[in-house]
Design an enzyme around this catalytic site. Structure first.
Site, PDB file in Angstrom:
ATOM      1  N   HIS A 213       0.852  -1.186   0.000  1.00 17.93           N
ATOM      2  CA  HIS A 213       0.000   0.000   0.000  1.00 17.93           C
ATOM      3  C   HIS A 213       0.893   1.243   0.000  1.00 17.93           C
ATOM      4  O   HIS A 213       2.078   1.155   0.309  1.00 17.93           O
ATOM      5  CB  HIS A 213      -0.957   0.016   1.198  1.00 17.93           C
ATOM      6  N   ASP A 339      -3.526 -18.690  12.688  1.00 16.06           N
ATOM      7  CA  ASP A 339      -2.399 -19.253  13.428  1.00 16.06           C
ATOM      8  C   ASP A 339      -2.490 -18.865  14.906  1.00 16.06           C
ATOM      9  O   ASP A 339      -2.490 -17.675  15.251  1.00 16.06           O
ATOM     10  CB  ASP A 339      -1.087 -18.748  12.821  1.00 16.06           C
ATOM     11  N   SER A 354       2.439  -4.818   7.088  1.00 19.08           N
ATOM     12  CA  SER A 354       2.078  -4.557   5.692  1.00 19.08           C
ATOM     13  C   SER A 354       3.236  -4.927   4.772  1.00 19.08           C
ATOM     14  O   SER A 354       4.369  -4.499   4.994  1.00 19.08           O
ATOM     15  CB  SER A 354       1.746  -3.075   5.501  1.00 19.08           C
TER      16      SER A 354
END
Length: 395
Positions: A213, A339, A354
């Site tokens: 992003h 997880d 990210s």
């Protein structure tokens, strides 16, 4: 009789018009370009999910979608890319960008002899998000240069050359004098820095991609427009666990600020991209095949990320939904962390993760991009297609 015929013809045309609109609507999320490693192009989703009224033809280069074989509705360029491999990331990186121009992030009142006056810059037509390119005709690249040029003005008329979303404007600001210096009540920024995650590195081209992003300015929420940037190795020193309504965060340090490992050339909707020679990647990992959006499927997958120190680890996730996109962007799929170890330590997806590579069936298919504020175990990922294109690895 004639009226009945006219009404019948009108009804036929109305039905055809509705049918065409329905066909066009089904194409709205189909991109103009498709990347695939499949030899059989007819097996990709454009053929499988197409409106029954449309005919789909492949001419060896383009997919042509026609309404009932009568006229073209859309042409999709097909890029066949076989055996593309890159090194997956997952390691933490430090990012530092210098802006192209000096970014206006706010205003301040000017106080002279105890009297408050509103910001001259704001009153003169400057807005948050403007980039200051020149002050009194002199080019400025840093916040200090802006301040220095304003302070040494020879009159109360301060001329600013600004870039406002691509349009160059000239503004004359009436400065307020304090002693022998002028002030115009302006807050500016010339750089941005932070920690994120590497997505991939291509040994053949030395190109890398990270974040998934754009880096945005915290005050303007606009994409930070950079003229140059550096990439550094980073180490995670602590984290804040994500909770509903309060996203978590990884906190890291730059390992060696005197030795950048890469040069950032682009800051786009799909991440940051540039060049670097990352030989450590070749020593600690192996290249991995790429899986384009056509190969992504709902179900189990993994991410590679670093939540302590500088050692990436794999964690289980699930791809909940694929999202259709006709233009590049960081929200291509909805993912959920499953997880137990990662959930226990981070609560799910937190800031700084990210760019973490998403792996499915042994292929790199995308990267983590965002977390849902009220569901910290759930967030978004980006198709790897978009990142590879912005990196210049695929055309």
């Amino acid at each position: 009789m004639k009226k009945r015929i006219v009404r019948s013809i009108g009804l036929v045309f109305a039905i055809l018009f509705v049918m065409v609109l329905a066909s066009v609507f089904t194409l709205k999320d189909i991109p103009n370009e498709i990347y695939t490693s499949k030899e059989n192009v007819q097996s990709i989703s454009v053929f499988k999910q197409n409106n029954p009224l449309n005919t789909v033809k492949y001419d060896g280069k383009n997919i042509n979608i026609e309404f009932m074989g009568l006229f073209s509705l859309k042409k999709v360029e097909v890029h066949k890319i076989k055996d593309l491999e890159v090194y997956p990331g997952g390691d933490s990186i430090g990012v530092r960008l210098s802006s192209s121009g000096v970014l206006v992030v706010g205003f301040s009142d000017v106080i002279i002899n105890g009297e408050k006056s509103g910001s001259p810059a704001k009153n003169g037509g400057i807005i948050v998000g403007d980039f200051i390119m020149k002050v009194n005709g002199n080019t400025v690249l840093t916040s200090k240069e802006v301040g220095r040029e304003i302070e040494k003005s020879n009159s109360d008329k301060v001329k600013l050359t600004i870039d406002r979303k691509g349009e160059v404007l000239e503004k004359e600001i009436k400065g307020i004098k304090e002693g022998d210096k002028y002030k115009i009540g302006l807050w500016v920024r010339d750089s941005a820095a932070g920690v994120g995650t590497m997505t991939f590195y291509d040994k053949k081209t030395n190109k890398f991609g990270a974040l998934g992003h754009p880096i945005t300015d915290g005050d303007t929420n606009e994409i930070f427009r950079s003229r140059k940037g550096d990439l550094y190795e980073a180490s995670i020193i602590s984290l804040r666990k994500g909770e509903k309504g309060n996203p978590g965060e990884l906190k890291g340090i730059f390992m060696d600020e005197d030795k950048p490992v890469g040069e950032i050339e682009k800051n786009t909707e799909c991440g940051i991209f540039g060049n670097g020679k990352m030989k450590d990647k070749e020593n600690i990992s192996k290249p991995m095949k790429v899986g384009f959006r056509e190969e992504v499927k709902v179900g189990k997958a993994k991410i590679i990320t670093t939540i302590s120190g500088n050692e990436p680890k794999e964690y289980e996730i699930e791809i909940m939904k694929k999202l259709d996109q006709d233009t590049p962007g960081p929200k291509s799929m909805i993912i959920k962390v499953t997880d137990e170890e990662l959930l226990k330590q981070t609560g799910g997806i937190i800031q700084g993760m990210s760019g973490s590579p998403i792996i499915q069936d042994g292929k790199l298919i995308g990267a983590v991009t965002h977390v849902l504020i009220n569901k910290p175990d759930t967030g978004y990922g980006i198709y790897i297609d978009w990142m590879l294109k912005d990196a210049g690895i695929i055309g």
